[in-house]
Design a protein around this motif. Sequence first.
Motif, short mmCIF file in Angstrom:
data_model
loop_
_atom_site.label_atom_id
_atom_site.label_comp_id
_atom_site.label_asym_id
_atom_site.label_seq_id
_atom_site.Cartn_x
_atom_site.Cartn_y
_atom_site.Cartn_z
N ARG A 190 61.87 -39.44 -132.81
CA ARG A 190 63.04 -40.20 -132.36
C ARG A 190 62.67 -41.65 -132.08
O ARG A 190 63.40 -42.58 -132.45
CB ARG A 190 63.63 -39.55 -131.11
CG ARG A 190 64.28 -38.20 -131.38
CD ARG A 190 64.77 -37.54 -130.08
NE ARG A 190 65.36 -36.26 -130.36
CZ ARG A 190 66.62 -36.06 -130.75
NH1 ARG A 190 67.42 -37.11 -130.89
NH2 ARG A 190 67.09 -34.86 -130.99
N CYS A 199 65.63 -33.23 -139.08
CA CYS A 199 66.99 -32.68 -138.98
C CYS A 199 67.08 -31.55 -137.96
O CYS A 199 68.14 -31.34 -137.35
CB CYS A 199 67.44 -32.15 -140.34
SG CYS A 199 67.51 -33.41 -141.62
N VAL A 200 66.02 -30.80 -137.81
CA VAL A 200 66.03 -29.62 -136.94
C VAL A 200 65.15 -29.91 -135.73
O VAL A 200 63.92 -29.84 -135.81
CB VAL A 200 65.55 -28.38 -137.71
CG1 VAL A 200 65.58 -27.16 -136.80
CG2 VAL A 200 66.41 -28.14 -138.95
N ASP A 201 65.77 -30.29 -134.63
CA ASP A 201 65.09 -30.51 -133.35
C ASP A 201 63.92 -31.49 -133.46
O ASP A 201 62.77 -31.14 -133.17
CB ASP A 201 64.62 -29.17 -132.78
CG ASP A 201 64.24 -29.28 -131.30
OD1 ASP A 201 64.76 -30.21 -130.64
OD2 ASP A 201 63.43 -28.46 -130.83
N PRO A 202 64.19 -32.74 -133.88
CA PRO A 202 63.10 -33.72 -133.97
C PRO A 202 62.51 -34.01 -132.59
O PRO A 202 63.23 -34.06 -131.59
CB PRO A 202 63.79 -34.97 -134.54
CG PRO A 202 65.23 -34.80 -134.20
CD PRO A 202 65.49 -33.33 -134.25
N ASP A 203 61.20 -34.20 -132.54
CA ASP A 203 60.56 -34.43 -131.24
C ASP A 203 60.72 -35.89 -130.82
O ASP A 203 61.23 -36.73 -131.57
CB ASP A 203 59.09 -34.01 -131.28
CG ASP A 203 58.26 -34.77 -132.32
OD1 ASP A 203 58.60 -35.94 -132.62
OD2 ASP A 203 57.28 -34.20 -132.82
N GLU A 204 60.28 -36.18 -129.62
CA GLU A 204 60.45 -37.53 -129.07
C GLU A 204 59.70 -38.59 -129.86
O GLU A 204 60.15 -39.73 -129.99
CB GLU A 204 60.02 -37.55 -127.60
CG GLU A 204 60.97 -36.81 -126.68
CD GLU A 204 62.41 -37.31 -126.80
OE1 GLU A 204 62.62 -38.54 -126.82
OE2 GLU A 204 63.33 -36.47 -126.90
N ALA A 237 70.86 -35.84 -138.39
CA ALA A 237 71.50 -34.73 -137.66
C ALA A 237 72.77 -34.25 -138.33
O ALA A 237 73.24 -33.14 -138.06
CB ALA A 237 71.79 -35.16 -136.22
#
Length: 202
Positions: free
Chosen positions: A76, A68-73, A88
């Motif tokens: 994703r 939820c908080v700035d997921p990395d690549e 999100a």
Amino acid sequence: MKLGLIADIHEDVDRLRQALDRLREAGADRLVMLGDVFEMGHRLPETVALLRGARVPGVWGNHDYGLCVDPDEEMRARYGPEVIAYMATLTPRWVEGEVLVQHVEPRGNPEELLDLWLPGVWPPTSEQLAADFAAFPQRRAFAGHRHCWRAMTPEGPLPWEGLGPLALPADRRCVVVVHAVADGWCGLYDAGEDVLTPIRLD
């Protein structure tokens, strides 16, 4: 308003489907998810598809935070755009009128990851109770995380373990912990009657 409460799903798709059906049958006007959608990621897309299809808003839990908080690549790519888009939408807190929802009791700051793993003892200490009720202005707060039913007022715990409906005291503020969908539970809060009814799944 009748508010359906869905806590700690942990990707239990079958019980989530039951919870959505049972809450609709019980006349829920709104649904809200109290955090911890995630478990190991194996059934996350299916879990999210159910929540999205039912238009369920919610808050993030300790297991969800990284998505939820700035997921990395890597995250994703692993879970895909539909999962990432739903995660999100989750927020640290959800407020509707005089009701607050967050994953842990109000003394825990859901914007801080360590607070989302909030340890606790039962019954709570007087200091923990004071911190809980100082942390929010609403009359009613609902949390998940503990995988059990609990309820407390500023004076202390109520003698209730989820074995039947709970009429919340009209003259006192309350914090209620909602049992987990993954353990076979959800709840219906009738704000007009000020009553929380546990609903057993399975």
